[in-house]
Design an enzyme around this catalytic site. Structure first.
Site, short mmCIF file in Angstrom:
data_model
loop_
_atom_site.label_atom_id
_atom_site.label_comp_id
_atom_site.label_asym_id
_atom_site.label_seq_id
_atom_site.Cartn_x
_atom_site.Cartn_y
_atom_site.Cartn_z
CG ASP A 104 75.59 60.84 29.38
OD1 ASP A 104 74.39 60.79 29.06
OD2 ASP A 104 76.03 60.41 30.46
CB CYS B 196 75.47 46.75 36.77
SG CYS B 196 75.26 45.02 36.31
#
Length: 362
Positions: A136, A244
């Site tokens: 990432d 989330c």
């Protein structure tokens, strides 16, 4: 350079990865991603929001060999983050609602080191070949690469799903000049007619299967963007302090991997109101440097003290925590007392948000 490895040599690479705890891995050729046209269309529609770096990096994502010109292939790696492999006993937020991946040490540090260590060992075994690791942190379409390496399929929630392990895992990759004897087998789509991930999203951010409007996504609103959310989205954030997980914890494949009751507990967690109040109070009353020192080596440091205070104000209003009214009042007074000419843009955003949150608590 560009060594075509035999099956035995490829097994040797797998052995090194396995010894490092990276047991889920696969190979893919380093070429134009098969999903790049969809990605480019997504960017053209502006669905990335304020994440302009995604647009800037687009040419490199189309031709990943620009990252490492000698590279011919990639070894994609999946590493579970639930239960968190690097729990942090000193993590300052234990009652606030935080995405599962962020409940421990920052994977950009420990997983990157693990991958770098593997690269060192591979360089010793294959002198003259090149290896470059990232997780990432490089302009690579990681899910596309991992899917082509046989690590799963891209679900309707846009996450990579492993039929045995679910989707709660990090993805890393090692670009290399090695040419594999065998590459991964692509998984078929196993989402079927299920739309749970689409249905549960509070902001309807998944506008169609495998297409996310980042501007509506809660992690974008409470991590990526610096500005306060629009009023119509602010309430939909609910009590999410950072990130989330709803579109993943509702997924049947994660229920299969981790148990339905475990996932349900994440969807409807039982949190202590008093403990949450203490954490929100600590965030709003702490000096920025104190907060950022406490967040050291955690993913929460990414947005810094400002981001955490912004999110705390939203959660306080959404949860109707009237006990925090005196603290919000002092918070707004402190910001208002700053000279308007020298007050930063972030201070102005916080003041705007604090005033609206205070009004909601009156």
């Amino acid at each position: 350079m560009d060594l075509s490895v035999t099956h035995e040599q490829q097994e040797q690479v797998s052995s090194i990865l396995n010894q490092s705890g990276l047991t889920r891995h696969g190979w893919a050729r380093l070429e134009r991603p098969f999903s790049f046209d969809l990605y480019e269309s997504w960017i053209e529609q502006g669905l990335q929001g304020q994440m302009e770096y995604l647009k800037r990096h687009s040419p490199i994502k189309a031709e990943p060999t620009q990252i490492l010109p000698q590279a011919k292939s990639a070894i994609a790696v999946a590493f579970d983050y639930f239960p968190h492999p690097k729990p942090n006993a000193k993590h300052p937020l234990k009652s606030s609602r935080i995405a599962l991946y962020a409940r421990g040490e920052d994977y950009h540090i420990w997983l990157q080191k693990k991958l770098d260590d593997v690269c060192t060992k591979l360089s010793e075994e294959f002198p003259g070949e090149v290896f470059k690791a990232s997780t990432d942190s490089a302009p690579v379409l990681e899910r596309d690469l991992a899917a082509r390496a046989g690590l799963g399929w891209v679900g309707k929630n846009t996450c990579l799903i492993d039929p045995k392990a679910g989707s709660l895992f990090f993805i890393g990759e090692i670009l290399t000049s090695l040419v594999p004897d065998q590459i991964g087998t692509i998984h078929p789509d196993r989402c079927g007619t299920c739309t749970r991930c689409i249905d549960i999203c509070p902001t309807q951010a998944i506008i169609e299967p495998r297409k996310l409007d980042a501007r509506l996504c809660i992690p974008y609103l409470n991590i990526e963007t610096k500005t306060p959310p629009p009023p119509e989205l602010k309430k939909q954030i609910g009590d999410w302090m950072f990130g989330c997980d709803l579109c993943q914890t509702i997924c049947p494949w994660n229920e299969k991997a981790f148990g339905k009751s475990t996932m349900q507990n994440e969807i409807n967690p039982e949190a202590s109101r008093n403990d949450l109040i203490k954490e929100l109070k600590w965030i709003l009353e702490s000096e920025d440097k104190t907060l950022e020192f406490s967040l050291k080596d955690t993913p929460l440091l990414r947005r810094g003290a400002y981001g955490l205070k912004k999110n705390a104000l939203i959660v306080a209003a959404n949860k109707k925590i009237s006990e925090l009214r005196p603290i919000l009042k002092r918070f707004t007074e402190a910001l208002s007392e700053k000279d308007s000419k020298t007050r930063s843009e972030k201070d102005n955003w916080l003041l705007e948000l604090a005033l609206s949150s205070l009004q909601e608590l009156n």
